[in-house]
Design a protein around this motif. Sequence first.
Motif, PDB file in Angstrom:
ATOM      1  N   VAL A 138      37.371  25.697  48.779  1.00 56.55           N
ATOM      2  CA  VAL A 138      36.535  26.552  47.933  1.00 56.55           C
ATOM      3  C   VAL A 138      35.389  25.732  47.341  1.00 56.55           C
ATOM      4  O   VAL A 138      34.277  26.218  47.160  1.00 56.55           O
ATOM      5  N   MET A 139      35.672  24.463  47.048  1.00 51.83           N
ATOM      6  CA  MET A 139      34.623  23.592  46.514  1.00 51.83           C
ATOM      7  C   MET A 139      33.764  23.022  47.639  1.00 51.83           C
ATOM      8  O   MET A 139      32.583  22.741  47.452  1.00 51.83           O
ATOM      9  N   MET A 140      34.382  22.814  48.817  1.00 52.84           N
ATOM     10  CA  MET A 140      33.676  22.159  49.925  1.00 52.84           C
ATOM     11  C   MET A 140      32.674  23.109  50.584  1.00 52.84           C
ATOM     12  O   MET A 140      31.529  22.762  50.818  1.00 52.84           O
ATOM     13  N   THR A 141      33.138  24.297  50.931  1.00 49.02           N
ATOM     14  CA  THR A 141      32.250  25.259  51.598  1.00 49.02           C
ATOM     15  C   THR A 141      32.277  26.578  50.842  1.00 49.02           C
ATOM     16  O   THR A 141      32.790  27.575  51.339  1.00 49.02           O
ATOM     17  N   PRO A 142      31.749  26.593  49.617  1.00 51.47           N
ATOM     18  CA  PRO A 142      31.782  27.858  48.880  1.00 51.47           C
ATOM     19  C   PRO A 142      30.924  28.914  49.566  1.00 51.47           C
ATOM     20  O   PRO A 142      29.808  28.624  50.000  1.00 51.47           O
ATOM     21  N   HIS A 143      31.492  30.087  49.709  1.00 55.50           N
ATOM     22  CA  HIS A 143      30.788  31.191  50.360  1.00 55.50           C
ATOM     23  C   HIS A 143      30.397  32.131  49.234  1.00 55.50           C
ATOM     24  O   HIS A 143      31.198  32.947  48.782  1.00 55.50           O
TER      25      HIS A 143
ATOM     26  N   ALA B 160      32.781  30.947  43.319  1.00 49.71           N
ATOM     27  CA  ALA B 160      32.223  30.215  42.186  1.00 49.71           C
ATOM     28  C   ALA B 160      33.314  29.683  41.263  1.00 49.71           C
ATOM     29  O   ALA B 160      33.017  28.993  40.289  1.00 49.71           O
ATOM     30  N   PHE B 161      34.567  29.989  41.569  1.00 50.41           N
ATOM     31  CA  PHE B 161      35.653  29.605  40.669  1.00 50.41           C
ATOM     32  C   PHE B 161      35.612  28.115  40.334  1.00 50.41           C
ATOM     33  O   PHE B 161      35.679  27.723  39.174  1.00 50.41           O
ATOM     34  N   GLY B 162      35.490  27.296  41.379  1.00 49.51           N
ATOM     35  CA  GLY B 162      35.487  25.850  41.171  1.00 49.51           C
ATOM     36  C   GLY B 162      34.397  25.424  40.207  1.00 49.51           C
ATOM     37  O   GLY B 162      34.615  24.602  39.320  1.00 49.51           O
ATOM     38  N   ILE B 163      33.230  26.023  40.368  1.00 52.43           N
ATOM     39  CA  ILE B 163      32.078  25.628  39.556  1.00 52.43           C
ATOM     40  C   ILE B 163      32.268  26.072  38.104  1.00 52.43           C
ATOM     41  O   ILE B 163      32.145  25.278  37.170  1.00 52.43           O
ATOM     42  N   VAL B 164      32.610  27.356  37.941  1.00 51.15           N
ATOM     43  CA  VAL B 164      32.791  27.887  36.586  1.00 51.15           C
ATOM     44  C   VAL B 164      33.899  27.125  35.876  1.00 51.15           C
ATOM     45  O   VAL B 164      33.765  26.690  34.734  1.00 51.15           O
ATOM     46  N   PHE B 165      34.983  26.933  36.607  1.00 46.92           N
ATOM     47  CA  PHE B 165      36.156  26.303  36.032  1.00 46.92           C
ATOM     48  C   PHE B 165      35.864  24.862  35.627  1.00 46.92           C
ATOM     49  O   PHE B 165      36.215  24.430  34.527  1.00 46.92           O
TER      50      PHE B 165
ATOM     51  N   PRO C  92      33.403  44.173  54.240  1.00 51.55           N
ATOM     52  CA  PRO C  92      33.767  43.661  52.910  1.00 51.55           C
ATOM     53  C   PRO C  92      34.627  42.410  52.994  1.00 51.55           C
ATOM     54  O   PRO C  92      34.576  41.561  52.099  1.00 51.55           O
ATOM     55  N   CYS C  93      35.393  42.277  54.073  1.00 53.50           N
ATOM     56  CA  CYS C  93      36.266  41.104  54.197  1.00 53.50           C
ATOM     57  C   CYS C  93      35.449  39.828  54.337  1.00 53.50           C
ATOM     58  O   CYS C  93      35.801  38.782  53.796  1.00 53.50           O
ATOM     59  N   VAL C  94      34.332  39.912  55.070  1.00 53.00           N
ATOM     60  CA  VAL C  94      33.458  38.746  55.233  1.00 53.00           C
ATOM     61  C   VAL C  94      32.791  38.428  53.898  1.00 53.00           C
ATOM     62  O   VAL C  94      32.680  37.276  53.497  1.00 53.00           O
ATOM     63  N   GLN C  95      32.392  39.485  53.209  1.00 52.11           N
ATOM     64  CA  GLN C  95      31.738  39.293  51.911  1.00 52.11           C
ATOM     65  C   GLN C  95      32.639  38.552  50.924  1.00 52.11           C
ATOM     66  O   GLN C  95      32.185  37.660  50.208  1.00 52.11           O
ATOM     67  N   VAL C  96      33.923  38.908  50.883  1.00 54.42           N
ATOM     68  CA  VAL C  96      34.778  38.372  49.823  1.00 54.42           C
ATOM     69  C   VAL C  96      35.445  37.048  50.165  1.00 54.42           C
ATOM     70  O   VAL C  96      36.030  36.418  49.286  1.00 54.42           O
ATOM     71  N   CYS C  97      35.379  36.600  51.411  1.00 56.94           N
ATOM     72  CA  CYS C  97      36.054  35.339  51.766  1.00 56.94           C
ATOM     73  C   CYS C  97      35.408  34.183  51.000  1.00 56.94           C
ATOM     74  O   CYS C  97      34.220  33.916  51.149  1.00 56.94           O
ATOM     75  N   PRO C  98      36.183  33.473  50.156  1.00 55.73           N
ATOM     76  CA  PRO C  98      35.565  32.448  49.307  1.00 55.73           C
ATOM     77  C   PRO C  98      35.136  31.196  50.058  1.00 55.73           C
ATOM     78  O   PRO C  98      34.366  30.398  49.527  1.00 55.73           O
ATOM     79  N   VAL C  99      35.653  30.973  51.264  1.00 52.02           N
ATOM     80  CA  VAL C  99      35.321  29.738  51.973  1.00 52.02           C
ATOM     81  C   VAL C  99      34.558  29.992  53.267  1.00 52.02           C
ATOM     82  O   VAL C  99      34.257  29.059  54.004  1.00 52.02           O
ATOM     83  N   GLY C 100      34.250  31.249  53.548  1.00 54.86           N
ATOM     84  CA  GLY C 100      33.529  31.557  54.783  1.00 54.86           C
ATOM     85  C   GLY C 100      34.380  31.414  56.029  1.00 54.86           C
ATOM     86  O   GLY C 100      33.860  31.164  57.113  1.00 54.86           O
TER      87      GLY C 100
END
Lengths: 417, 266
Positions: free
Chosen positions: A89-94, A101-106, B146-154
């Motif tokens: 989540v921190m390495m490749t945040p989408h 943004a959890f990592g950043i906010v946190f 929506p699944c692509v949109q919400v994936c936190p790591v891509g």
Amino acid sequence: MVHGEAWTIKEFFVYPNEYIYWSIQIVMYPFMTGLVAGAFVLSSLYHVFGVKQLKDIARFSLVFSLALLPVAMLPLLLHLQQPMRGINVMMTPHFTSAIAAFGIVFSTYGMIVASEIWFVYRQFIVETVMELRAKPQRRAVESLQLALYSMLSLGAMDLSPEAMHKDERAIGILAGIGIPVACFLHGYAGFIFGSVKANALWMTPLMPVIFICSAIVSGIALCIATYIITMEIRKLIFNRKRKSNPRLPSIEELKSAEIQVVTITVKYLVMFLVLAITLELLDLIFRSYTAVKSWDILRSVIYERDFFKIFVLQYGLGDLVPFIIFLMPRLTIRRALVGSLLVLMGVFMMRWNVVIGGQAFSASFSGFMDYKLPIWPTSVELYKEGLFGALTVIITPFVLFYLVTRVLPVFGIKDSH
Amino acid sequence: MMNRREFCKNAMIMAGGIMIPLTALEVFNPSRLHAEKDGKGKVRWVFLVDLHKCVGCGFCVKACKIENDVDWDANVTRTWVERYVVTKGMPGEEPKTYIDSPKGCRDGFITQKIDQASMGLKDIKPEQISKAFFVPKLCNHCENPPCVQVCPVGATYQTQEGVVLVDRTWCIGCGYCVMGCPYGVRYFHPELHVAEKCTLCYHRLCRGMKTACVDACPFGARRVGNIRDPEDPVTKIITTEQVNVLKEEFGTKPQVFYLGYSMEVK
């Protein structure tokens, strides 16, 4: 076995792949972040708005906020199917994802809390270092303490009035920035749910605001409860110690200070409680009035299947009863304790009713899912997503709080802050 | 001798200085430039289901499970078939819709009784039935997934041909995509513990084959085609006949089209 199958009971028609995927740990996550944010906001009431009566509890709740901080992440790690990849989540945040943004906010929030605590405790740290350095003969423990405190001081040993004044300004600024960041941290947890358009119960723009209000309520309640319990323990200890050292404050002195702090804190608790209930009821009324497609199934979940959990445990015991307890004249310590514990239970039930309640019905609107909390852990998964996993999350902050207060005591410090 | 303050200052300037040329790598991402220059690709896979033709035999589900190595006995499936039974309105009783999909219809519908999950089996007399039909379901490979949109790591992404896939080596297993899908097509892989879904047999489409479920359907109820090719028979049907999609209100722009859609379909 498929993830979710162990604790999901389906009724009528539910899509084949639908299970309760977000279970107890996702209930714990907003509950714990809520406590973090609430505890911080309480401490800021003193530092930013100068509510002098809260001085005693401000330091307490700030340190508690630090102890709770790592625990806000724990339920997420326990919930992840691939916890070792959590760092992705921190390495490749989408960034289209609310979680990204959890990592950043946190970490921003973590840094603010840590630096505020450093400023608050700088005087204490420096004084301890001086005191230890002055000793001609040091025991091993003391040498260790000296090393630790020297490290914590970061080399900033200036205790001149100007330096202390700068410290105070820094605390004010950090606490000021901290309030919106704490609200953001938690409002953001609400956004994670509120933005799921596939879930009829979650999707509402009110979700982040409701989450913030209930977070503050729960944080203050936890601080009151822990404060009262810690004070009780201190009274016991003082009682024993006073035989050898009669200069310590008497029980009566402690008691009167305690009730003063508790009464004023309860006032803020009630204020936020009113706000939280208003918003929650507004959401409910709005849903029933507009009665869109999903209302049929939501109504049967809210008014029938989850009636006890929502109206008895959450609104009744968790909101109404403490409300009466707090507003009745001549508040006592015991009543305040009972009230805050009930509020904590009510906020926990609110998280439960949102997270589990949101998955109590199928996306087909033609069936229901029932959640059976796994009690006895027969596998790692059942531990992680069961009662014992949740208990681990609840107990950890208290252990951390104990450890932190060994280094940074919250009581009996004389300083200007 | 550099003091601490100067050291911090210089370190920050250096870090900033290094970051600026590095950002160029993102700004001038070659594959992205290429994609933007060429515009939309020549292929966009879509799926067409003819509800008049489906008999609920479950061959598609079987074929999918075998082709894609989906655990045979696990209670999850990449594609499934639903059975809808709508009863007549009786005096004192409203018309009701019963739906089931035992084991995702892996073995077809072997009994007339409707599976009500923990509520047991519901027996409906044939004379009470006003209409009944089968609805195959699979990932809608939405245009706005929506699944692509919400994936936190891509880890979930959409290919140029519009197929939504999961990178099994990068998924953290948070389940946000599972919750974000209004169609319930996603689940966790029982062994790999990552998000799992229909890939539209991407490995077959890329080789010029059809999906396993399309090949297995004995009645031609399932078809796959390229919507960007006006000569494709599937495109012709979608553009000239009355087709519908599932849960349009979510704004996902689903790309699985249904012929003979009925309002009871969930």
